[in-house]
Design an enzyme around this catalytic site. Structure first.
Site, PDB file in Angstrom:
ATOM      1  CG  ASN A 130       7.216  11.480 -28.977  1.00 56.06           C
ATOM      2  OD1 ASN A 130       7.972  12.382 -29.109  1.00 56.06           O
ATOM      3  ND2 ASN A 130       6.557  11.370 -27.877  1.00 56.06           N
TER       4      ASN A 130
ATOM      5  CD  GLU B 291       2.256  15.163 -31.350  1.00 55.84           C
ATOM      6  OE1 GLU B 291       3.121  15.099 -32.259  1.00 55.84           O
ATOM      7  OE2 GLU B 291       2.333  14.514 -30.669  1.00 55.84           O
TER       8      GLU B 291
ATOM      9  CG  HIS C 294       1.956  14.209 -26.762  1.00 56.56           C
ATOM     10  ND1 HIS C 294       3.025  14.062 -27.944  1.00 56.56           N
ATOM     11  CD2 HIS C 294       2.764  13.955 -25.663  1.00 56.56           C
ATOM     12  CE1 HIS C 294       4.070  13.632 -27.368  1.00 56.56           C
ATOM     13  NE2 HIS C 294       3.888  13.713 -25.803  1.00 56.56           N
TER      14      HIS C 294
END
Ligand code: CAA
Length: 285
Positions: A192, A154, A142
């Protein structure tokens, strides 16, 4: 022995995919970028060439290196052209059905030991990988927007990710010049999970405190040290992308702060998506 990663495929050449493809060609990987329409793939290639040219203009890259990097990118509309890739990073639309179809098809075209990574930001990597015959080859990678500038990636371990696949994705993150962090496949992963409710709070504060976007942004930049204000950041990410991710996380976590604020939902309905449509909290040329 595990295959060496030399050829990278990127599926979806929107803002994130184009940024990832840029990182790959800059890091010296032969790269195949796939879009559904050739025009979109060409636009992504132009965008990559533009940013690399800006680096030349600023003395950060020489013209030979730029030309070689651009030449390492092959664009296509045909998934079969990713057949010789050692790793494919999927950065397509954030819809489980879309990702399932792509992963099924990708598994048919790539070699048995090729890695399949997804850049999903709010879906479960485990669920995306569930359609694979060999889900242990899937992993989350990510990246953050804008991918060429944000140092983090990530590396997400899904339920069935094989250990060597996980570590090879980590090493790939490093070779792409990023700072990887390892994490589990939980909703929102690390950043997030924190950033989405925080941005939602910021937008609710707009109405609660009757503050303008300019002043809210000035507040978070000057009072909290953010590199850019939350409204400018949402315009960069896209209100539609953020609302979609908020909804996905709200569905999983049921925390009220995860639900998208009404003001952002209205902006999406009105087509005020941010930079990409020329208007969000701010207007753009
Ligand atoms: N791709 C490639 N290169 C780019 C680019 C892009 N999208 N955007 C800008 N650049 C290049 C440009 O060439 C630019 O130079 P010029 O303007 O001279 O052409 C160069 O990078 C530097 O740009 P800036 O001067 O704008 O750089 P800056 O120092 O102001 O930093 C920033 C910009 C890194 C974006 C910084 O403002 C920042 O860190 N903002 C926060 C971003 C953030 O939080 N992102 C996370 C979003 S959330 C997310 O991504 C999660 C998700 O799942 C959706």
């Amino acid at each position: 022995m595990a295959r060496e990663l030399t050829r990278v495929g990127v599926v979806g050449l929107g803002a994130m995919g184009a940024g990832i493809a840029q990182l790959a060609v800059e890091a010296g990987f032969e790269t195949v970028g796939r879009e559904v329409e050739l025009g979109r793939a060409e636009a992504a290639r132009d965008r990559i060439a533009h940013f690399l040219t800006r680096k030349v203009e600023k003395g950060q890259l020489d013209t030979g290196a730029r030309d070689a990097a651009v030449a390492r990118l092959r664009i296509t509309t045909d998934l079969a052209d990713l057949g010789d890739c050692d790793v494919v990073i999927e950065a397509a639309f954030e819809e489980l059905a879309v990702k399932h179809e792509l992963f099924r098809e990708l598994e048919r075209v790539v070699a048995g030991d090729a890695l399949l990574a997804t850049n999903t930001s709010a879906l479960s990597v485990t669920e995306i990988a569930s359609v694979l015959e060999r889900p242990e080859r899937a992993v989350g990678m990510h990246f953050f927007n804008p991918a060429p500038l944000m140092p983090l990636v990530e590396i997400v371990r899904a339920e069935r990710t094989a250990e060597d696949v996980f570590e090879r994705a980590y090493e790939l993150g490093e070779r792409l010049g990023k700072t990887p962090v390892r994490c589990a496949d939980t909703p929102g992963f690390v950043v997030n999970r924190v950033l989405i409710p925080l941005l939602n709070d910021c937008i609710r504060v707009l109405d609660e405190a009757r503050v303008t976007p300019e002043d809210l942004d000035a507040g978070m930049k000057n009072g909290a040290g953010w590199p850019m204000g939350p409204c400018a950041l949402l315009d960069l990410v896209g209100a539609d992308v953020h609302v979609h991710a908020s909804e996905a996380l709200y569905e999983k976590l049921r925390e009220p702060r995860m639900a998208p604020p009404a003001r952002l939902v209205r902006m999406v309905a009105a087509g005020k998506l941010g930079r990409k449509t020329g208007e969000g909290f701010y207007t753009y040329d």
